[in-house]
Design a protein around this motif. Structure first.
Motif, PDB file in Angstrom:
ATOM      1  N   GLU A  77      -1.111   3.650  -4.281  1.00 22.94           N
ATOM      2  CA  GLU A  77      -1.386   5.056  -3.957  1.00 22.94           C
ATOM      3  C   GLU A  77      -2.471   5.195  -2.905  1.00 22.94           C
ATOM      4  OE1 GLU A  77      -2.300   7.003  -7.626  1.00 22.94           O
ATOM      5  OE2 GLU A  77      -0.265   6.700  -8.456  1.00 22.94           O
ATOM      6  N   THR A  78      -2.866   4.086  -2.292  1.00 26.55           N
ATOM      7  CA  THR A  78      -3.956   4.095  -1.312  1.00 26.55           C
ATOM      8  C   THR A  78      -3.439   3.630   0.041  1.00 26.55           C
ATOM      9  OG1 THR A  78      -5.495   3.510  -3.099  1.00 26.55           O
ATOM     10  CG2 THR A  78      -6.285   3.259  -0.836  1.00 26.55           C
ATOM     11  N   GLY A  87      -9.082   2.961  -7.006  1.00 29.83           N
ATOM     12  CA  GLY A  87      -7.747   3.524  -6.941  1.00 29.83           C
ATOM     13  C   GLY A  87      -6.648   2.489  -6.991  1.00 29.83           C
ATOM     14  N   LEU A  88      -5.432   2.960  -7.210  1.00 30.94           N
ATOM     15  CA  LEU A  88      -4.252   2.112  -7.219  1.00 30.94           C
ATOM     16  C   LEU A  88      -3.887   1.703  -5.793  1.00 30.94           C
ATOM     17  CD1 LEU A  88      -2.105   4.130  -9.777  1.00 30.94           C
ATOM     18  CD2 LEU A  88      -2.890   1.774 -10.114  1.00 30.94           C
ATOM     19  N   ASP A 128       5.966  -1.246  -5.845  1.00 28.28           N
ATOM     20  CA  ASP A 128       5.606   0.171  -5.626  1.00 28.28           C
ATOM     21  C   ASP A 128       4.681   0.314  -4.431  1.00 28.28           C
ATOM     22  OD1 ASP A 128       7.097   0.862  -7.810  1.00 28.28           O
ATOM     23  OD2 ASP A 128       5.392   0.991  -9.181  1.00 28.28           O
ATOM     24  N   ASP A 146      -4.542  -7.473  -8.201  1.00 23.51           N
ATOM     25  CA  ASP A 146      -4.543  -6.402  -9.181  1.00 23.51           C
ATOM     26  C   ASP A 146      -3.786  -5.169  -8.703  1.00 23.51           C
ATOM     27  OD1 ASP A 146      -6.162  -8.159 -10.492  1.00 23.51           O
ATOM     28  OD2 ASP A 146      -7.910  -6.840 -10.603  1.00 23.51           O
ATOM     29  N   ALA A 147      -3.379  -4.346  -9.684  1.00 20.57           N
ATOM     30  CA  ALA A 147      -2.758  -3.061  -9.336  1.00 20.57           C
ATOM     31  C   ALA A 147      -3.802  -2.095  -8.786  1.00 20.57           C
ATOM     32  CB  ALA A 147      -2.076  -2.456 -10.564  1.00 20.57           C
ATOM     33  N   ARG A 148      -5.037  -2.233  -9.275  1.00 18.12           N
ATOM     34  CA  ARG A 148      -6.119  -1.345  -8.855  1.00 18.12           C
ATOM     35  C   ARG A 148      -7.157  -2.098  -8.029  1.00 18.12           C
ATOM     36  NH1 ARG A 148      -6.101   3.575 -11.368  1.00 18.12           N
ATOM     37  NH2 ARG A 148      -8.189   3.924 -10.528  1.00 18.12           N
ATOM     38  N   THR A 163       0.845  -1.194   0.000  1.00 21.52           N
ATOM     39  CA  THR A 163       0.000   0.000   0.000  1.00 21.52           C
ATOM     40  C   THR A 163       0.884   1.248   0.000  1.00 21.52           C
ATOM     41  OG1 THR A 163      -0.077   0.110   2.404  1.00 21.52           O
ATOM     42  CG2 THR A 163      -1.746  -1.249   1.315  1.00 21.52           C
ATOM     43  N   SER A 164       0.252   2.406  -0.072  1.00 20.49           N
ATOM     44  CA  SER A 164       1.026   3.650  -0.153  1.00 20.49           C
ATOM     45  C   SER A 164       1.877   3.889   1.083  1.00 20.49           C
ATOM     46  CB  SER A 164       0.085   4.846  -0.377  1.00 20.49           C
ATOM     47  OG  SER A 164      -0.765   5.030   0.748  1.00 20.49           O
ATOM     48  N   ASP A 216     -10.369  -1.393  -8.230  1.00 18.81           N
ATOM     49  CA  ASP A 216     -11.661  -1.193  -8.883  1.00 18.81           C
ATOM     50  C   ASP A 216     -12.412  -2.461  -9.277  1.00 18.81           C
ATOM     51  OD1 ASP A 216      -9.702   0.970  -9.208  1.00 18.81           O
ATOM     52  OD2 ASP A 216     -11.316   2.047 -10.225  1.00 18.81           O
TER      53      ASP A 216
END
Length: 287
Positions: free
Chosen positions: A113-114, A109-110, A155, A98-100, A88-89, A102
């Motif tokens: 980035e969450t 969101g990604l 990431d 998954d990367a997202r 996570t972020s 959704d």
């Protein structure tokens, strides 16, 4: 485990017992008694050497990559369980593919980035199950099951940072585990952090390149797709002392060729894929 998940586990367990029993009886009735007995023995010997890894915790049976999935696939006698690990972020390691968010959850969101506060509340496929941390997932898994930890994406961390966070968590698991990844740099980071941890490259192309990566890292296994699998790959890996685990097996038809080639493991979306193949699969197998 939610009531929903318990019902799914119980229903699938009963269903697969009935299917396996019915199929075995059906195959036996089509052969002569002597031939059927020999083929059943050959089949049993082959099956005894094959391990079944529950892909995302048998993703087509349970809500994938969840606590319900690791508990349920353990109940269905998976030898191994494959899970996906991402960050996570704020650097929390969670189990998700998954990367997202959704497509598989009620959030957007990604993942990278969450923050974990939101990610860990995301519900998987309206199942009542939420995204778990890596630590929670391993704590819920039976120690008798070997875990295949796929390092999916690093990431917002570097692979070195990712490995430095993941391996201490994995080391608390009382059972066996190894790390797999499509990214050779992820496996290199694992070996840099702890050379004793087994690794396996995952690939769906570039067979020779990935065999070289396996040699470089002294990999425990290679995990190729059905599309790149061939006899040369299996024989080369075995000569070098490596397992071959093939993905992703969705039916008995897809299981037949890998078993004929002598692979060591099937990474499958359903249980009992080796059981559902026909006895003819094993006629050319060496004793």
């Amino acid at each position: 485990m939610t009531r929903y998940s318990k019902r799914v586990v119980n229903r699938i367990s009963r269903r697969n017992v009935l299917r396996t029993t019915g199929l075995t009886l059906g195959i036996s009735s089509l052969s002569g008694i002597g031939t059927a007995h020999k083929e059943q023995n050959d089949t049993q010997r082959a099956q005894d050497n094959i391990h079944i890894a529950a892909h995302r915790g048998f993703r087509d049976v349970f809500p994938q990559n969840t606590i319900a999935a690791v508990k349920g696939s353990s109940r269905l006698k998976a030898d191994r369980i494959e899970i996906d690990v991402v960050a996570t972020s704020d650097g929390e390691l969670v189990v998700f593919h998954d990367a997202r968010l959704d497509d598989l959850t009620n959030k957007e969101g990604l993942i990278a980035e969450t923050p974990s506060e939101i990610v860990l509340q995301a519900e998987i496929l309206d199942s009542g199950e939420t995204i778990p941390t890596l630590a929670e997932t391993l704590a819920a898994t039976r120690p008798s099951v070997m875990m295949n930890l796929e390092f999916k994406a690093s990431d917002p961390l570097s692979w070195k940072e990712f490995a430095e966070r993941a391996l201490p968590i994995a080391s608390q698991y009382p059972g066996e585990y190894y790390v797999s990844s499509f990214d050779p740099d992820a496996l290199r980071a694992v070996k840099d952090v702890d050379p004793s941890v087994d690794v396996a490259p995952i690939f769906g192309s570039n067979k020779d390149e990935n065999l070289e990566i396996a040699r470089e890292l002294d990999a425990k296994a290679v995990n190729p797709s059905t599309g790149v699998l061939d006899r040369d790959l299996v024989e080369t890996a075995h000569e070098e002392g490596r397992e071959v685990n093939v993905w992703t097996i969705d039916s008995w038809r897809e299981a037949q060729e890998p078993l004929e080639l002598g692979v060591d493991g099937l990474i499958a979306d359903y249980p009992h894929m080796a059981t559902f193949t026909t006895n003819n699969t094993y006629r050319t197998q060496p004793n």
